[in-house]
Write a protein that holds these residues in place. Sequence first.
Motif, PDB file in Angstrom:
ATOM      1  N   LYS A 101      -5.852   6.357  -2.307  1.00 55.63           N
ATOM      2  CA  LYS A 101      -6.458   7.492  -2.978  1.00 55.63           C
ATOM      3  C   LYS A 101      -5.690   7.387  -3.731  1.00 55.63           C
ATOM      4  O   LYS A 101      -6.711   8.102  -5.071  1.00 55.63           O
ATOM      5  CB  LYS A 101      -6.288   8.209  -2.079  1.00 55.63           C
ATOM      6  N   GLY A 102      -4.304   7.710  -3.965  1.00 61.43           N
ATOM      7  CA  GLY A 102      -3.452   7.106  -5.795  1.00 61.43           C
ATOM      8  C   GLY A 102      -2.796   9.121  -5.520  1.00 61.43           C
ATOM      9  O   GLY A 102      -4.083  10.253  -4.821  1.00 61.43           O
ATOM     10  N   CYS A 103      -2.002   9.132  -5.938  1.00 59.83           N
ATOM     11  CA  CYS A 103      -0.889  10.327  -5.757  1.00 59.83           C
ATOM     12  C   CYS A 103       0.204   9.763  -6.692  1.00 59.83           C
ATOM     13  O   CYS A 103      -0.090   8.962  -7.180  1.00 59.83           O
ATOM     14  CB  CYS A 103      -0.303  10.539  -4.449  1.00 59.83           C
ATOM     15  N   GLU A 104       0.905  10.753  -6.794  1.00 59.92           N
ATOM     16  CA  GLU A 104       2.527  10.811  -7.942  1.00 59.92           C
ATOM     17  C   GLU A 104       3.661   9.827  -7.656  1.00 59.92           C
ATOM     18  O   GLU A 104       3.732   9.434  -8.456  1.00 59.92           O
ATOM     19  CB  GLU A 104       3.187  12.367  -7.906  1.00 59.92           C
ATOM     20  N   THR A 105       3.313   9.397  -6.215  1.00 56.90           N
ATOM     21  CA  THR A 105       4.175   8.733  -5.879  1.00 56.90           C
ATOM     22  C   THR A 105       3.692   7.068  -6.580  1.00 56.90           C
ATOM     23  O   THR A 105       4.872   6.508  -6.984  1.00 56.90           O
ATOM     24  CB  THR A 105       4.621   8.829  -4.238  1.00 56.90           C
ATOM     25  N   CYS A 106       2.932   6.580  -6.214  1.00 55.80           N
ATOM     26  CA  CYS A 106       2.348   5.348  -6.823  1.00 55.80           C
ATOM     27  C   CYS A 106       2.087   5.568  -8.094  1.00 55.80           C
ATOM     28  O   CYS A 106       0.918   4.200  -8.501  1.00 55.80           O
ATOM     29  CB  CYS A 106       1.596   5.322  -5.788  1.00 55.80           C
ATOM     30  N   LYS A 107       1.820   6.987  -8.750  1.00 62.94           N
ATOM     31  CA  LYS A 107       1.205   6.528  -9.827  1.00 62.94           C
ATOM     32  C   LYS A 107      -0.022   6.726 -10.264  1.00 62.94           C
ATOM     33  O   LYS A 107      -0.262   5.859 -11.336  1.00 62.94           O
ATOM     34  CB  LYS A 107       1.800   5.898 -10.982  1.00 62.94           C
ATOM     35  N   LEU A 139       1.325  -1.087   0.502  1.00 62.58           N
ATOM     36  CA  LEU A 139       0.513   0.238   0.590  1.00 62.58           C
ATOM     37  C   LEU A 139       0.766   1.343   0.350  1.00 62.58           C
ATOM     38  O   LEU A 139       1.966   1.322   0.682  1.00 62.58           O
ATOM     39  CB  LEU A 139      -0.980  -0.216   1.537  1.00 62.58           C
ATOM     40  N   CYS A 140       0.292   2.169  -0.892  1.00 56.16           N
ATOM     41  CA  CYS A 140       0.736   3.694  -0.992  1.00 56.16           C
ATOM     42  C   CYS A 140       1.069   4.650   0.545  1.00 56.16           C
ATOM     43  O   CYS A 140      -0.664   4.136   0.671  1.00 56.16           O
ATOM     44  CB  CYS A 140       0.303   4.453  -1.902  1.00 56.16           C
ATOM     45  N   SER A 141       1.403   5.317   0.306  1.00 57.63           N
ATOM     46  CA  SER A 141       0.697   6.140   2.024  1.00 57.63           C
ATOM     47  C   SER A 141      -0.735   6.916   1.493  1.00 57.63           C
ATOM     48  O   SER A 141      -0.428   7.297   2.677  1.00 57.63           O
ATOM     49  CB  SER A 141       2.608   6.846   2.772  1.00 57.63           C
ATOM     50  N   CYS A 142      -0.457   7.203   1.062  1.00 56.82           N
ATOM     51  CA  CYS A 142      -1.886   7.933   0.352  1.00 56.82           C
ATOM     52  C   CYS A 142      -3.144   7.225   0.197  1.00 56.82           C
ATOM     53  O   CYS A 142      -4.474   7.539   0.343  1.00 56.82           O
ATOM     54  CB  CYS A 142      -1.578   8.407  -1.369  1.00 56.82           C
ATOM     55  N   ASN A 143      -2.807   5.520   0.538  1.00 60.42           N
ATOM     56  CA  ASN A 143      -3.894   5.041   1.450  1.00 60.42           C
ATOM     57  C   ASN A 143      -5.083   5.167   0.408  1.00 60.42           C
ATOM     58  O   ASN A 143      -5.974   4.573   0.565  1.00 60.42           O
ATOM     59  CB  ASN A 143      -4.129   5.327   2.250  1.00 60.42           C
TER      60      ASN A 143
HETATM   61 ZN   LIG Z   1      -0.100   6.560  -3.513  1.00 62.37          ZN
END
Ligand SMILES: [Zn+2]
Length: 379
Positions: A305-311, A299-303
């Motif tokens: 939600k989707g962010c730049e880090t996880c594309k 899981l990305c830290s954005c939980n």
């Molecule tokens: Zn993310």
Amino acid sequence: MKSKLEKLAIEQLFTNSTVDFFKKTEDTNSSRLSSFEDIMMYLLNNNISDLHFSSKKSCVTIYYRYNTELIKLSELEKDEYKKILTKIQIMSKIDIINNRDPADGSFTFLNNYFRVSLINNNYGTNCVIRKLKTINDLTIENLKYPEEFLKSIESIKLHKDGLIIFSGPTGSGKTTSLAFIILQLLKEKTKKIITIENPLEYIIPGAEQIEIKNDSQKTSILKNILRHDPDIIMTGEIRTDEFAKLTLESAMTGHYVFSTIHANNVFNAIQRLELLGLNKSYLLDTLKIIYNQRFVKILCSCNKKGCETCKYTGYSDIIPVFEILHINEYTKQMILSNKIDEIKNSIFYISPEIQLNRLLIQGKIDTEEYNQFITSIGG
Ligand SMILES: [Zn+2]
């Protein structure tokens, strides 16, 4: 011999590209990637392993592999792509005049080695560029191997012959695990290691790597390899009866053999090998360890939600999870009498759930991913 014209074209390409690299290094993150150099720099700067150029009706879309997904990078005009493709073809020494389909080749760019594969569709040529990895990529930090797997490699080192099987679906990291193990074995003693690969994914100094294009060549190549008296053989995937038989024979005659097979779990791997005509008793006498591995998404830290880090995928990484079964007289007898639960409760079996529970407690995976994993291994 290269023609004069070809030589000139290559020289020109490299002179142009050298100038471009330094000029363009800073803005490679821009979404408008329209030259070969821009695209290659983007690939290197973002640690991307493969790029896919997909020809559509009116344009060409570039995708790249992130974790297990293909993500759209940008679009090219047909004319832009044509220039890029020609450059790739020349650098990869792919015949432009005859336009063979499919075609493949390789090139180096800033000391990195790339494989190219071309195939035509209705709208033009699709192109895949894949960066070959080196042993520098094979670190525990990069690969995020769990302690259970690392500990099992110590057991691998104790044996001198026999059969080690890696099972799992395509793209589950089996080849990477094998490359990592070769490296560990090469560190120990000087051994003659020969590998059969289709396609080559890692360059490993100290190992003799044979790349094949067609799996039908495999049996005759393995027969040849045996005449060269190797200590360790990596045979790649077992798909046919004939190859399964030769692989087992090699392992029974004093060689240490590492192979892979498509299977949902370690017990299914044994069944698959049996279905390929292997004698179960001989097989179990020869097998040392069977692995099953596949990736879980972290899981990305954005939980999600989707962010730049996880594309915008919700996941920041993938890590391999292993099921490990040690074969010895005890587990052999249990398998022969179909007492799978006894094995699962023994110290010779390492369940993937140990690793999954740990990841769940650490909040690195969610229950959805956990359950999906359990379903995929048929648990
Ligand atoms: Zn993310």
